[in-house]
Each structure stands twice: as C-alpha cells, then as structure tokens.
Design a protein around this motif. Structure first.
Motif, PDB file in Angstrom:
ATOM      1  N   TYR A 147       0.843  -1.191   0.000  1.00 14.01           N
ATOM      2  CA  TYR A 147       0.000   0.000   0.000  1.00 14.01           C
ATOM      3  C   TYR A 147       0.877   1.239   0.000  1.00 14.01           C
ATOM      4  CZ  TYR A 147      -4.242  -2.673   0.867  1.00 14.01           C
ATOM      5  OH  TYR A 147      -5.306  -3.533   0.749  1.00 14.01           O
ATOM      6  N   LEU A 148       0.565   2.152  -0.916  1.00 12.36           N
ATOM      7  CA  LEU A 148       1.303   3.398  -1.029  1.00 12.36           C
ATOM      8  C   LEU A 148       0.364   4.555  -0.706  1.00 12.36           C
ATOM      9  CD1 LEU A 148       3.985   4.769  -1.921  1.00 12.36           C
ATOM     10  CD2 LEU A 148       3.028   4.900  -4.221  1.00 12.36           C
ATOM     11  N   ARG A 149       0.720   5.382   0.290  1.00 12.25           N
ATOM     12  CA  ARG A 149      -0.109   6.513   0.702  1.00 12.25           C
ATOM     13  C   ARG A 149      -0.006   7.636  -0.335  1.00 12.25           C
ATOM     14  NH1 ARG A 149      -2.610   8.473   5.282  1.00 12.25           N
ATOM     15  NH2 ARG A 149      -3.131   6.246   5.443  1.00 12.25           N
ATOM     16  N   ILE A 150      -1.154   8.069  -0.861  1.00 10.79           N
ATOM     17  CA  ILE A 150      -1.233   9.137  -1.850  1.00 10.79           C
ATOM     18  C   ILE A 150      -1.919  10.348  -1.208  1.00 10.79           C
ATOM     19  CG2 ILE A 150      -2.107   9.834  -4.108  1.00 10.79           C
ATOM     20  CD1 ILE A 150      -0.010   7.690  -4.298  1.00 10.79           C
ATOM     21  N   GLU A 151      -1.281  11.498  -1.294  1.00 11.94           N
ATOM     22  CA  GLU A 151      -1.886  12.757  -0.847  1.00 11.94           C
ATOM     23  C   GLU A 151      -1.987  13.670  -2.062  1.00 11.94           C
ATOM     24  OE1 GLU A 151       0.277  14.443   2.369  1.00 11.94           O
ATOM     25  OE2 GLU A 151      -0.136  12.775   3.750  1.00 11.94           O
ATOM     26  N   GLU A 152      -3.212  14.051  -2.400  1.00 12.85           N
ATOM     27  CA  GLU A 152      -3.406  14.844  -3.609  1.00 12.85           C
ATOM     28  C   GLU A 152      -4.626  15.749  -3.467  1.00 12.85           C
ATOM     29  OE1 GLU A 152      -4.065  12.196  -6.834  1.00 12.85           O
ATOM     30  OE2 GLU A 152      -5.624  11.058  -5.821  1.00 12.85           O
ATOM     31  N   ARG A 180      -6.510  12.004   1.232  1.00 10.64           N
ATOM     32  CA  ARG A 180      -5.483  10.989   1.436  1.00 10.64           C
ATOM     33  C   ARG A 180      -6.120   9.629   1.197  1.00 10.64           C
ATOM     34  NH1 ARG A 180      -3.880  14.019   6.416  1.00 10.64           N
ATOM     35  NH2 ARG A 180      -5.381  12.682   7.478  1.00 10.64           N
ATOM     36  N   HIS A 181      -5.404   8.772   0.456  1.00 11.67           N
ATOM     37  CA  HIS A 181      -5.907   7.415   0.256  1.00 11.67           C
ATOM     38  C   HIS A 181      -4.742   6.486  -0.075  1.00 11.67           C
ATOM     39  CE1 HIS A 181      -5.636   7.712  -4.226  1.00 11.67           C
ATOM     40  NE2 HIS A 181      -5.821   8.998  -3.972  1.00 11.67           N
TER      41      HIS A 181
END
Length: 431
Positions: A147-152, A180-181
């Motif tokens: 799992y890679l945390r994505i903040e956009e 965040r997901h």
C-alpha cells in the motif's frame, strides 16, 4: 573490435598482431588496452592488483576472473587456471559458473540441463540466464504489492479528507478537496531493483533465448518503476517470511547492478562487467561443501577473529584470521585455502609452497591451538597435485602438524573424503 576474447588467469594481453589467440595470450584493441590500464590504476588505488605491465605493449592479468566489456565493445572473458594440460575452455567456464553460484548461494533448482548449455556462450550470458530464470519463477508465484499513501488535490472526495489542509485552502480553490488514500501497487524497493536489473539485461543480452525471455518478462512489467537509488533500495530490501521467495533473486540482482560484490566494475557504457577474486571464490566453495557434510556435533566457523599476533602497551596488534576453524570431536582444526597450483614432484623448489604461508599457519597454530593440533592447507587439485600425489606432512614440533592437501573442485565427494580422513585422526600425508 567487438570480438569476444577468452583468456585465463595470468594471461598476457597485447595490441600487437598474434598468429593465434590462446588462453594464455591474446590480442585486444588499442582502446581496450588503454581502458584496462586506467582500470588497473583504479584497482591499485584500492589496494588490489588487476594486472601488471609487461613491457610497453603487454599486460599480464592477475588472479581475478570474470568478464569485462570496454567502452569500445571489446569483451574479455577471464577463466580460472585450474589445469595446465589439455586446458578446456568449456570446463573452465563451467567451473567458474559453479563457484559463482556457490558464492551467491544459488539454489540447485537453476542447475538444469538447459542451464548447462549456457556454459558454451559466455559468463555474462550465464549470469543473465540465472537471473531471468529466477525472475520468471518469481512471477509465477506472484509479485509482492504494497500500500502506497497518496496525498493529492482532487475535485471529488475519495478516501480520507485532510481537514487541516482543507481549512487552509485559499479563496478560489475551495471547490478542490485535499484527500489521502492508499493504493495497492507493486512500487516497493525489491520490485524497483528487479525492474532496473531486467532493463539492463534487455539491453545487454546477446544470446537469443536470453533476449527472448528478458523482453517477454519486460512486456509483463512495463508499468513498474525503476530504482533511482540502488544502494538505498538494497538497504530497504526486506528479508521477512513474506519475502522469502524473493531471496534467490537478491544475489543475482546485486551482481547485475554492480552492488556488494568482491570486485565489480560499472560504467556508463552498455554491457555487464564483473570480476571476482579466485581466492575468495575457492574459499567460499570449500566452506559451502564442508558445511554440507559436517557430522553431528561438529561445527565450522569462518574468519575467526579473537586472536592477535602480539600486543604493545596492552593493545592487541595484527589480528589473526584463519579461513576456517573446524571443531571435530572436541578437536579444533584450522583450515586455510590457497588458490595456487602446486607440483607434488618438485621437491627441490618446495612443491611451489610459500614460506610466508607457513609463517602464517605457524602463528595460527600457536595462538588458536596453543601449539598442539592439526593445521590444513588446501590447494586446488589438478594433474600434478591430486589424491594420488600426496605431499608428506610438515611438523612444526612433536604436537603441531601441517598437512598440505588437494581439494578437487570437480568431485562432489571431495569434502566428505576430507572429513572422513580428519575424523580418523591419522596422518594424512605420506612419510
């Protein structure tokens, strides 16, 4: 000049025309000659000797083996010199491949009949073949995702809203959401390194089967990112139970990406270059073979470091590090390996033995064995020194004996025979 030159240890290289290239003498291009000279200078600065100048237009190689590719495309394959009579290129290459696989602790699964055919091409193609076979096996078992945390910032809600950043949105951007997901992706250090190694293999492979398999695997992993920092990603390589099926690939990946090898040569040009010290390959192979046949209750240690030659002002000086220490029936035995061809019939020149090696073993015997016990010097077996031409034991005193023994690299039972002789407690050499 793109011709592949095959030589062996201590061969001479020149730019002058020769009637025929042999394993002991070969012609190389002017640019490759100059590149080797620069490479040797870098080796000397790190305390290693790659080659020696022998006249103005001759170079003599040292005891490094492997394959080098110069920027001009000249490929020089250096094989071990384990025979003098009827030297065979294919058998020398097969031996080198076996020693490298042993050093990398490669599983026996890769030693198949198909893999043996690669011995007839080149060492670099064999290394790439082992990597590709292990990678193909890994893909069949499945890659590890993470799992890679994505903040956009997006015009819709997805995952978790970042309330703090959302409250700080400037006027005119309040219709956008800071979210965040987590995304389940193969973007992890191990996979990035494998992708980088695979890309290099795709660029370097000359063998048709290697080229086909490399591009087939590359087509399945087109969207996987490459590593931007090899050293950092190798440090992050996980070794837990969930990553156990990745372990056979790590060593081959390190080798291809020029990491953590005894001597590896990297550059901006195409191709794979790698060099190994034959002394280390021989020592590692002997250790691995002995560990396979250790009897119950016996133990084997490598590179013991607790003893020193002397001390000054309560400070210990000159650490003594024997290659192997064997504990057999409560009897410590020191074994030291030497990659050198002896002549059991040349008594006048002490069979080719080195006096400094005897000084070294003498110190080991007194510091580790308290002057009582058995010392073993192991040399490679060949025509002039084998089990049928044994050298008599050497006695430092009544209780400290040194045996000089051959170790057959082509006989899988050589280690078991050595252990059996040591367990009898009898003198090994003839008198």
């Amino acid at each position: 000049m793109s011709e592949r030159i095959v030589v062996r240890e201590y061969a001479r290289l020149t730019t002058s025309p020769l009637q025929k290239n042999t394993l002991d003498e070969a012609q190389i291009s002017e640019s490759a000659f100059d590149w080797l000279c620069d490479l040797a200078a870098r080796f000397r600065s790190s305390g290693a000797a790659l080659l020696q100048m022998n006249g103005r237009r001759w170079l003599r190689l040292d005891s490094y083996v492997g394959v080098l590719e110069s920027p001009c495309g000249q490929i020089i394959e250096i094989l071990p010199k384990h025979h003098q009579i009827d030297a065979c290129e294919e058998s020398a290459r097969a031996l080198l491949c076996k020693l490298i696989a042993s050093a990398l602790d490669s599983s026996s699964r890769t030693t198949t009949e198909a893999g043996l055919q690669i011995y007839k091409t080149s060492l670099s193609e064999w290394v790439m073949r082992q990597f590709l076979l292990a990678f193909d096996h890994l893909l069949k078992r499945g890659l590890r995702f993470d799992y890679l945390r994505i903040e956009e910032e997006q015009p819709f809600l997805h995952g978790q809203l970042d309330v703090v950043r959302q409250m700080r949105q400037p006027p005119g951007r309040q219709h956008l959401f800071n979210i965040r997901h987590d995304v389940f992706l193969p973007d992890r250090p191990e996979n990035r390194l494998l992708q980088s190694a695979l890309k290099l293999v795709c660029q370097s492979a000359q063998d048709a089967e290697n080229w086909r398999l490399a591009h087939e695997l590359g087509g399945m992993l087109m969207e996987m990112p490459e590593s931007r920092d090899f050293a950092q990603d190798f440090r992050l390589w996980r070794n837990d139970r969930l990553m156990a099926h990745y372990q056979p690939l790590k060593a081959w990946c390190e080798l291809i990406l020029y990491q953590h090898m005894p001597k590896a040569v990297s550059g901006a040009f195409r191709g794979i270059s790698m060099l190994f010290a034959m002394e280390k390959l021989f020592e590692g192979y002997v250790e691995q073979q002995l560990r396979k046949v250790l009897p119950k209750g016996a133990s084997l240690r490598s590179q013991a470091r607790e003893k020193y030659l002397c001390q000054q002002d309560q400070e210990k000086i000159f650490q003594l590090r024997p290659d192997l220490m064997l504990q057999l029936d409560d009897r410590p035995i020191i074994l030291d390996t030497k990659w050198k061809l002896l002549d059991a019939g040349d008594r006048a020149h002490n069979y080719g033995l080195s006096q400094s090696d005897f000084y070294q073993l003498f110190a080991y015997g007194h510091k580790y064995l308290n002057g009582q016990g058995r010392l073993i010097l192991l040399y490679p077996s060949y025509e002039k020194f084998n089990k049928d031409t044994v050298i008599s034991d050497f006695n430092f005193n009544e209780n400290l004996n040194l045996s000089v023994l051959p170790f057959d690299l082509e006989d899988e039972k050589s280690a078991a025979s050595l252990i059996d002789r040591l367990m009898t407690g009898k003198s090994i050499g003839r008198h």
